[in-house]
Motif scaffolding. Structure first.
Motif, PDB file in Angstrom:
ATOM      1  N   GLY A 204       0.808  -1.209   0.000  1.00 43.64           N
ATOM      2  CA  GLY A 204       0.000   0.000   0.000  1.00 43.64           C
ATOM      3  C   GLY A 204       0.842   1.259   0.000  1.00 43.64           C
ATOM      4  N   THR A 205       1.885   1.263   0.822  1.00 45.67           N
ATOM      5  CA  THR A 205       2.771   2.430   0.899  1.00 45.67           C
ATOM      6  C   THR A 205       3.494   2.655  -0.424  1.00 45.67           C
ATOM      7  OG1 THR A 205       3.084   2.093   3.281  1.00 45.67           O
ATOM      8  CG2 THR A 205       4.724   3.443   2.133  1.00 45.67           C
ATOM      9  N   ASN A 206       4.018   1.560  -0.989  1.00 44.51           N
ATOM     10  CA  ASN A 206       4.728   1.667  -2.265  1.00 44.51           C
ATOM     11  C   ASN A 206       3.794   2.110  -3.384  1.00 44.51           C
ATOM     12  OD1 ASN A 206       7.090   1.045  -4.087  1.00 44.51           O
ATOM     13  ND2 ASN A 206       5.619  -0.432  -4.896  1.00 44.51           N
ATOM     14  N   THR A 207       2.603   1.540  -3.410  1.00 46.13           N
ATOM     15  CA  THR A 207       1.649   1.872  -4.472  1.00 46.13           C
ATOM     16  C   THR A 207       1.209   3.326  -4.394  1.00 46.13           C
ATOM     17  OG1 THR A 207       0.849  -0.415  -4.555  1.00 46.13           O
ATOM     18  CG2 THR A 207      -0.591   1.287  -5.470  1.00 46.13           C
ATOM     19  N   SER A 208       0.936   3.802  -3.200  1.00 40.15           N
ATOM     20  CA  SER A 208       0.511   5.203  -3.057  1.00 40.15           C
ATOM     21  C   SER A 208       1.607   6.161  -3.502  1.00 40.15           C
ATOM     22  CB  SER A 208       0.100   5.496  -1.607  1.00 40.15           C
ATOM     23  OG  SER A 208       1.157   5.269  -0.712  1.00 40.15           O
ATOM     24  N   GLN A 209       2.864   5.819  -3.242  1.00 40.59           N
ATOM     25  CA  GLN A 209       3.959   6.676  -3.682  1.00 40.59           C
ATOM     26  C   GLN A 209       4.093   6.651  -5.202  1.00 40.59           C
ATOM     27  OE1 GLN A 209       5.815   8.825  -1.669  1.00 40.59           O
ATOM     28  NE2 GLN A 209       6.297   9.584  -3.730  1.00 40.59           N
ATOM     29  N   VAL A 210       3.892   5.479  -5.793  1.00 44.12           N
ATOM     30  CA  VAL A 210       3.925   5.376  -7.250  1.00 44.12           C
ATOM     31  C   VAL A 210       2.838   6.249  -7.866  1.00 44.12           C
ATOM     32  CG1 VAL A 210       3.507   3.804  -9.197  1.00 44.12           C
ATOM     33  CG2 VAL A 210       4.992   3.085  -7.322  1.00 44.12           C
TER      34      VAL A 210
END
Length: 400
Positions: A204-210
Motif C-alpha cells: 500500500g505504501t509503495n503503491t501510493s507513492q507510485v
C-alpha cells in the motif's frame, strides 16, 4: 548480464526481508519449521526430479484462511482446473499432475516456513504463489537459493522478480497498473483532484507513492489533494474519508483489496454521493459487489482478465470454472490458471521436471492463455494490456 543483475537483486532483497512484512496478518510461525533446508545445495534437493514419484506435484502457496483467503482459494481452484484439463489428456511426461495447497495465511513468517517445507519435500516441480508482494519477497529468496521455480500470479512490487532467475511473475509491476488507474480517473472520469486511500502495508505504501509520482508527471492541472493511510480490516474509515473530502477530492484511488474498497465506498457515499472511486485489479472480485451492494455502483478498475469477455476461449474457461466452483474466476485466479499452464508447458517441452532445464524453457516460452499472450522478459516480468471495468446494475461491465 542477466544472471548478475538477478543476483544483485537477491542481495538487496535478502537485506530487506528481515523487516519486510508486506500484506501480512502476522500469524505465528508454524512449529513445522525446517530452517536448515535453506542451506540445501543445488546438486541435491533443489534440482531433485519428481519423475520418480507417482505424480508431478505443483504447490500453490497462498492464504487459504483469514481475511484474504478468497485469493488463495481462487489460486488453488484455478490451478486444479488447469491440472484437471491436462490430466484428462494424459497429464505431462506420462504422469498425472497433483496440486498441493499450502496455507501461508498471507503472513511473511508463515510463508518462510512454508517455503522451507516445500524445499524439504524434494518433489515439488514448481510453486504458484505467493499472494502479496511482501510475502513473496520473504519466500522467493528461499526458492531461488534452492533452484525451485516460483511464479506469482499477483506480486507487483518491482523488486520481486529481481530476487533471481527462478523467480517469475504473471502480473504487471505496480507502476503499469497504477498508470492505468490514473488514466481511468483523469481521462475516462475527467477528474483533476485525486485523493488516495491506501492500506498500511509495504504494498500500500509503495503503491501510493507510485501514484503520487505518476500524477506529478502529468503537470499542474491534475494533483493529489490528500493521501490517507489506513489499517487493513478496519471497520471505520470515516476519519480518513472526512479528510479526503475536506481536501476537495473528486475521485479517490483505493490502494487496497475489495475489503477496503467496499466499506470505503459505503462510508464515503454517505458523505459525498457523487464521489468517484477507482481501484486496482485485486479488488475485481464478486466479493466486492456482495460486500458493497449499491454503494459500489460505478467503481472502476483496470484488469488483465475480464470474465464477461465474448472470446470463445475465455467463455469456455469461465463456464468450466463457474461449473466447478460456483462463481466466475477473478483476474488474479485466472493469472494463476495460466501460470500453471505455462509451468506444465515448460515441463513438457523440457522433457523433465529438473528445475534447471524447466527454467530455461519457461524463460523462453510464449504462452497464449486466457489472460492474454505472455512472454517473460529478462527479469521474469510480463507486460499485458489492461481492460477498463466498472460496476453497473450489480455486475461487472467494460467501460464505454
Amino acid at each position: 548480464m542477466k544472471k548478475m543483475k538477478k543476483w544483485v537483486g537477491l542481495g538487496l532483497v535478502l537485506a530487506m526481508t528481515a523487516g519486510f512484512t508486506g500484506c501480512t496478518n502476522n500469524s505465528a510461525t508454524s512449529s513445522e519449521s525446517t530452517s536448515d533446508s535453506t542451506s540445501t545445495t543445488k546438486e541435491t534437493e533443489s534440482t531433485q526430479s519428481s519423475e520418480s514419484t507417482e505424480t508431478i506435484k505443483i504447490a500453490v502457496a497462498a492464504p487459504m484462511t483469514g481475511d484474504t483467503a478468497e485469493y488463495g482459494i481462487g489460486f488453488t481452484n484455478a490451478a486444479q482446473l488447469m491440472a484437471d484439463e491436462w490430466n484428462a489428456n494424459g497429464g505431462v511426461l506420462g504422469q498425472q499432475i497433483e496440486i498441493v495447497p499450502y496455507d501461508d495465511k498471507n503472513s511473511s513468517e508463515e510463508a518462510a516456513t512454508i517455503a522451507q517445507k516445500i524445499v524439504s519435500e524434494g518433489d515439488i516441480a514448481g510453486v504458484i504463489g505467493h499472494f502479496s508482494s511482501g510475502v513473496c519477497l520473504t519466500a522467493a529468496p528461499i526458492y531461488q537459493q534452492n533452484q525451485i521455480i516460483e511464479i506469482s500470479p499477483s506480486a507487483s512490487h518491482p523488486d520481486y522478480s529481481l530476487v533471481g532467475d527462478y523467480i517469475f511473475r504473471n502480473n504487471t509491476v505496480i507502476k503499469s497498473e497504477a498508470a492505468a488507474s490514473i488514466d481511468i480517473a483523469t481521462q475516462d472520469l475527467g477528474k483533476k483532484n485525486i485523493g488516495i486511500i491506501s492500506i498500511k502495508t509495504d504494498w500500500g505504501t509503495n503503491t501510493s507513492q507510485v501514484i503520487k509520482d505518476l500524477v506529478e508527471q502529468l503537470g499542474s492541472d491534475v494533483k493529489v489533494v490528500a493521501h490517507e493511510e489506513v489499517v487493513e480490516g478496519s471497520d471505520d474509515y470515516s476519519p480518513a474519508i472526512t479528510k479526503l473530502n475536506e481536501a476537495g477530492a473528486d475521485v479517490v484511488i483505493c490502494a487496497g483489496m475489495y475489503n477496503l474498497v467496499a466499506p470505503v465506498a459505503k462510508q464515503y457515499k454517505q458523505i459525498n454521493p457523487d464521489i468517484q472511486i477507482v481501484g486496482f485489479s485485486n479488488a475485481y472480485s464478486q466479493q466486492l459487489i456482495e460486500l458493497g451492494g449499491d454503494s459500489v455502483e460505478g467503481v472502476c478498475f483496470p484488469v488483465i482478465f475480464f470474465s464477461e469477455s465474448q472470446d470463445e476461449k475465455i467463455k469456455t474457461y469461465v463456464d468450466a470454472f463457474t461449473k466447478a466452483y460456483g462463481t466466475a474466476p477473478s483476474a488474479l485466479s485466472s493469472q494463476a490458471y495460466d501460470s500453471v499452464g505455462m509451468l506444465l508447458t515448460a515441463i513438457e517441452q523440457a522433457g523433465t521436471t529438473d528445475s534447471q532445464q524447466v527454467r530455461k524453457f519457461l524463460a523462453d516460452l510464449g504462452y497464449d492463455g486466457v489472460t492474454g499472450y505472455t512472454k517473460f522478459d529478462e527479469n521474469g516480468d510480463v507486460q499485458k494490456d489492461f481492460i477498463k471495468v466498472t460496476i453497473k446494475d450489480g455486475t461487472f461491465v467494460k467501460m464505454d
